[in-house]
Enzyme design. Structure first.
Site, PDB file in Angstrom:
ATOM      1  N   HIS A  63      -0.997   2.532   8.804  1.00 49.35           N
ATOM      2  CA  HIS A  63      -0.282   1.259   8.743  1.00 49.35           C
ATOM      3  C   HIS A  63       0.221   0.804  10.098  1.00 49.35           C
ATOM      4  CE1 HIS A  63       0.533   1.898   4.207  1.00 49.35           C
ATOM      5  NE2 HIS A  63      -0.560   1.200   4.422  1.00 49.35           N
ATOM      6  N   CYS A  73       0.858  -1.177   0.000  1.00 52.32           N
ATOM      7  CA  CYS A  73       0.000   0.000   0.000  1.00 52.32           C
ATOM      8  C   CYS A  73       0.896   1.229   0.000  1.00 52.32           C
ATOM      9  CB  CYS A  73      -0.870  -0.020   1.251  1.00 52.32           C
ATOM     10  SG  CYS A  73      -1.890   1.424   1.484  1.00 52.32           S
ATOM     11  N   HIS A  99      -7.945  -4.614   3.904  1.00 47.06           N
ATOM     12  CA  HIS A  99      -6.924  -3.593   4.181  1.00 47.06           C
ATOM     13  C   HIS A  99      -7.447  -2.197   3.855  1.00 47.06           C
ATOM     14  CE1 HIS A  99      -2.713  -2.007   4.281  1.00 47.06           C
ATOM     15  NE2 HIS A  99      -3.261  -1.116   3.465  1.00 47.06           N
ATOM     16  N   GLU A 100      -8.005  -2.034   2.664  1.00 45.14           N
ATOM     17  CA  GLU A 100      -8.475  -0.710   2.254  1.00 45.14           C
ATOM     18  C   GLU A 100      -9.609  -0.211   3.153  1.00 45.14           C
ATOM     19  OE1 GLU A 100      -6.955   1.207   0.290  1.00 45.14           O
ATOM     20  OE2 GLU A 100      -5.554  -0.272  -0.491  1.00 45.14           O
ATOM     21  N   HIS A 109      -8.359   1.553   6.113  1.00 41.20           N
ATOM     22  CA  HIS A 109      -8.100   2.973   5.868  1.00 41.20           C
ATOM     23  C   HIS A 109      -9.411   3.762   5.840  1.00 41.20           C
ATOM     24  CE1 HIS A 109      -3.905   2.353   5.264  1.00 41.20           C
ATOM     25  NE2 HIS A 109      -4.016   1.704   4.107  1.00 41.20           N
TER      26      HIS A 109
END
Length: 480
Positions: A236, A86, A226-227, A230
């Protein structure tokens, strides 16, 4: 609003790298700047990094990645730098973020002010092995991963969603272009009041898979989890098992069985508090949505290999151009784009036809490009033809013959506009012409000998005017 990206950093140095050692240093500094370990280049002072600062930055990167802290760009370190990841910086840069990083997880500093969030998919891949209902279901379960450990609820809606998900390619409207297979995978925007807050975009040119092994694609569920971290405000983590580690680790297996690592649970609890009476939610926890994914690994879609990107460290560029104040470098059917401050938009080359639609489908190379000062339209030259673009769309009735300019040659080597007089200059072999854009007519007395331009080297490939009035010349593989 800064988005988070998944990216494969194919690290390349400057256009004039000559020695392998210098090449590796350039690659490492590029990477360390991009991901927050070194400050970005200063376009005013052009300050060089000291050896001490570079060593400290490399050690910080190695510590964050969980590898030996040598302080040098050894093969293990460069290997980590080449992994898919990322592109949200690992170190955001404030003292508060650095303080919180001691807790392993990190927070982006923004949260949603409500706990019920809606989502929808606005566009799907046009050519993809995963069916739409499978994509919907994988995204639904990726959201559920976070709702199981937080007060947040995610509901699918048909329109007017808080979180809009789309699959797009190249420039897709948010200022953060994708670059074709093998580069940027996806990006997501942090919480906030901006219209794009929470939106998540996946690169349509990637080979999206589910529950597969090896390098035959990218697991959509893993990237989505993961996204969406965010999306809810997580940055992270350096924890070894965290889904918020910067590096793509492959498939997570059966989506229905996946549980967040404890580091990520602690991170979301810091943002939104603990979930009241946590319970195991069934796959049909959202009454507005009926997920349906296979209980066995989904068959691999046809694999699309990554393009064979040219190495900008060693190539001889076909054309260079200043377009909208940014530098564009063209090679074969690829290009690189450099911002005013000297930063590349993407470390990978991008496909020309993904950006400027209307050029030949079998495009092999560009001879020259320039932006007209009279109307800011972009003109491409390929052989004896030229195309005129308004932004990224070709105008009607093109291509046309370059004889429209009063040229009696079968191609041009270079074109640029001189800001000193606003005239357009065409170069071919040892001759050049001066063209008046306002009169749409070649000036009298041309062509003339290129030797009138003192210092121009032989074998000229292209020229562009730069923002400070200087001219950049490409010849025989060197940019001067």
């Amino acid at each position: 609003m800064r988005p988070a990206f998944w990216i494969l950093p194919v690290l390349v140095g400057c256009a004039r790298c000559l020695e392998p050692a210098a090449q590796e240093i350039s690659k490492g500094v590029d990477w360390l700047n991009r991901y927050g370990y070194l400050p970005p280049p200063d376009p005013i002072s052009a300050q060089l990094q000291t050896l001490e600062a570079l060593t400290d930055a490399i050690k910080s990167m190695q510590r964050f990645a969980g590898i030996r802290e040598t302080g040098v760009l050894d093969e293990e370190t460069l290997g980590v730098m080449r992994r898919p990841r990322c592109s949200l910086p690992d170190i955001i840069g404030t003292s508060e973020i650095m303080r919180r990083r001691r807790k392993r997880y990190a927070l982006a500093g923004s949260v949603w002010k409500k706990h019920i969030l809606t989502w929808r998919v606005s566009t799907y891949p046009r050519q993809q092995g995963l069916e739409r209902n499978t994509i919907d279901s994988l995204l639904h379960i990726a959201f559920r991963v976070w709702s199981r450990v937080s007060p947040l609820k995610f509901q699918w809606v048909s329109e007017g969603a808080d979180i809009v998900i789309e699959f797009g390619r190249s420039h897709h409207g948010d200022g953060y272009p994708f670059d074709g297979p093998g580069g940027t995978l996806a990006h997501a925007f942090f919480p906030g009041d901006h219209p794009v807050s929470g939106d998540t975009h996946f690169d349509e040119d990637e080979t999206w898979t589910y529950w597969t092994q090896g390098d035959q694609g990218t697991d959509l569920f893993a990237v989505a989890v993961h996204e969406f971290g965010h999306v809810i405000g997580l940055a992270h983590s350096s924890a070894g098992q965290s889904i918020m580690r910067p590096y793509y680790e492959g498939s997570l297996g059966n989506a229905n069985d996946y549980q967040l690592p404890q580091d990520d649970v602690h991170g979301v609890e810091q943002l939104y508090g603990r979930k009241n009476q946590p319970t195991e939610e069934s796959p049909k926890d959202d009454p507005s949505f009926d997920p349906n994914i296979p209980e066995v690994p989904f068959p691999n879609p046809s694999y699309k290999p990554s393009p064979d990107f040219p190495d900008r460290c060693s190539v001889r560029f076909d054309a260079v151009a200043n377009i909208r104040g940014e530098a564009f470098f063209f090679k074969d059917h690829f290009f690189w784009r450099m911002q005013r401050a000297g930063n590349l938009v993407s470390l990978n080359a991008a496909l020309i036809n993904n950006f400027w639609q209307g050029l030949p489908a079998d495009l092999k190379k560009i001879d020259s490009v320039y932006e007209r000062l009279t109307d800011n339209k972009i003109v491409f030259f390929i052989g004896a033809q030229y195309w005129v673009f308004t932004n990224t769309a070709v105008e009607r009735d093109y291509p046309r013959r370059i004889s429209d300019f009063g040229l009696s040659v079968d191609s041009v080597d270079a074109v640029f506009v001189w800001a000193h007089n606003g005239k357009t200059y065409f170069f071919k072999g040892d001759r050049f012409w001066r063209y008046d854009e306002r009169r749409r007519k070649m000036d009298t007395g041309y062509p003339k000998k290129v030797s009138l331009w003192e210092g121009i080297p032989p074998g000229l490939d292209d020229i562009m005017g730069w923002n400070d009035g200087a001219r950049v010349l490409e010849n025989e593989g060197r940019t001067n």
